[in-house]
Design a protein around this motif. Structure first.
Motif, PDB file in Angstrom:
ATOM      1  N   HIS A  47      43.335  34.863  43.520  1.00 10.50           N
ATOM      2  CA  HIS A  47      42.267  34.682  42.552  1.00 10.50           C
ATOM      3  C   HIS A  47      42.825  34.848  41.140  1.00 10.50           C
ATOM      4  O   HIS A  47      43.728  35.657  40.910  1.00 10.50           O
ATOM      5  N   GLN A  97      36.147  33.943  41.905  1.00 12.10           N
ATOM      6  CA  GLN A  97      36.075  34.485  40.548  1.00 12.10           C
ATOM      7  C   GLN A  97      37.372  35.214  40.250  1.00 12.10           C
ATOM      8  O   GLN A  97      38.286  35.249  41.059  1.00 12.10           O
ATOM      9  N   HIS A  98      37.439  35.803  39.067  1.00 14.55           N
ATOM     10  CA  HIS A  98      38.558  36.646  38.671  1.00 14.55           C
ATOM     11  C   HIS A  98      38.030  37.695  37.709  1.00 14.55           C
ATOM     12  O   HIS A  98      36.865  37.649  37.299  1.00 14.55           O
ATOM     13  N   SER A  99      38.863  38.662  37.354  1.00 13.73           N
ATOM     14  CA  SER A  99      38.384  39.798  36.559  1.00 13.73           C
ATOM     15  C   SER A  99      37.809  39.373  35.210  1.00 13.73           C
ATOM     16  O   SER A  99      36.832  39.957  34.744  1.00 13.73           O
ATOM     17  N   SER A 151      36.105  36.823  34.543  1.00 15.07           N
ATOM     18  CA  SER A 151      34.759  36.252  34.671  1.00 15.07           C
ATOM     19  C   SER A 151      33.701  37.355  34.501  1.00 15.07           C
ATOM     20  O   SER A 151      32.531  37.065  34.312  1.00 15.07           O
ATOM     21  N   LEU A 152      34.149  38.608  34.547  1.00 18.46           N
ATOM     22  CA  LEU A 152      33.261  39.763  34.347  1.00 18.46           C
ATOM     23  C   LEU A 152      33.495  40.402  32.979  1.00 18.46           C
ATOM     24  O   LEU A 152      33.222  41.589  32.777  1.00 18.46           O
ATOM     25  N   ASP A 177      42.598  41.128  39.587  1.00 20.73           N
ATOM     26  CA  ASP A 177      42.390  39.837  40.231  1.00 20.73           C
ATOM     27  C   ASP A 177      42.936  39.969  41.647  1.00 20.73           C
ATOM     28  O   ASP A 177      44.114  40.265  41.836  1.00 20.73           O
ATOM     29  N   SER A 234      35.307  45.043  40.768  1.00 25.70           N
ATOM     30  CA  SER A 234      35.897  43.996  41.599  1.00 25.70           C
ATOM     31  C   SER A 234      35.058  42.726  41.495  1.00 25.70           C
ATOM     32  O   SER A 234      33.825  42.783  41.539  1.00 25.70           O
ATOM     33  N   HIS A 235      35.736  41.608  41.363  1.00 26.16           N
ATOM     34  CA  HIS A 235      35.040  40.319  41.275  1.00 26.16           C
ATOM     35  C   HIS A 235      34.666  39.814  42.669  1.00 26.16           C
ATOM     36  O   HIS A 235      35.103  40.354  43.677  1.00 26.16           O
ATOM     37  N   GLY A 236      33.872  38.757  42.698  1.00 30.80           N
ATOM     38  CA  GLY A 236      33.459  38.153  43.962  1.00 30.80           C
ATOM     39  C   GLY A 236      34.314  36.947  44.319  1.00 30.80           C
ATOM     40  O   GLY A 236      35.339  36.673  43.682  1.00 30.80           O
ATOM     41  N   GLN A 237      33.883  36.220  45.332  1.00 31.27           N
ATOM     42  CA  GLN A 237      34.590  35.032  45.812  1.00 31.27           C
ATOM     43  C   GLN A 237      34.665  33.981  44.708  1.00 31.27           C
ATOM     44  O   GLN A 237      33.697  33.770  43.985  1.00 31.27           O
TER      45      GLN A 237
END
Length: 92
Positions: free
Chosen positions: A75, A48-50, A52-53, A71, A43-46
């Motif tokens: 997001h 962000q989106h998937s 970004s990982l 996402d 899971s991504h953070g604030q």
């Protein structure tokens, strides 16, 4: 291509699910490469989106993990009300 010569990014599958409220959620899946070790839900953070990982997702797949990431509402490629970002501003 990654250090081990595998192109796992080419095996990333994107899918969409629609909630009862009509919000479209975008998910990504990668299949484990080599010996299967398990399934990871990432899971991504604030703000962000998937994707970004991306390095994390592909790294896990290269180490034998099936990977799932979504996402969250509002997001990335998912629909829904976008969160205000005022809390992330830096005051001088």
């Amino acid at each position: 291509m990654f250090d081990n010569g595998l192109d796992v990014a080419g095996k990333m599958i994107s899918s969409h699910q629609v909630t009862p409220e009509g919000v479209t959620l975008t998910s990504r899946q990668l299949e484990a490469v080599g010996e299967y070790r398990g399934t990871a839900f990432v899971s991504h953070g604030q703000a962000q989106h998937s994707l970004s990982l991306f390095d994390t997702l592909t790294g896990l797949a290269e180490k034998g993990w099936n990977v799932h990431a979504t996402d969250l509402r509002g997001h990335g490629y998912s629909s829904g009300k976008r969160a205000p970002l005022a809390h992330m501003e830096i005051n001088s």
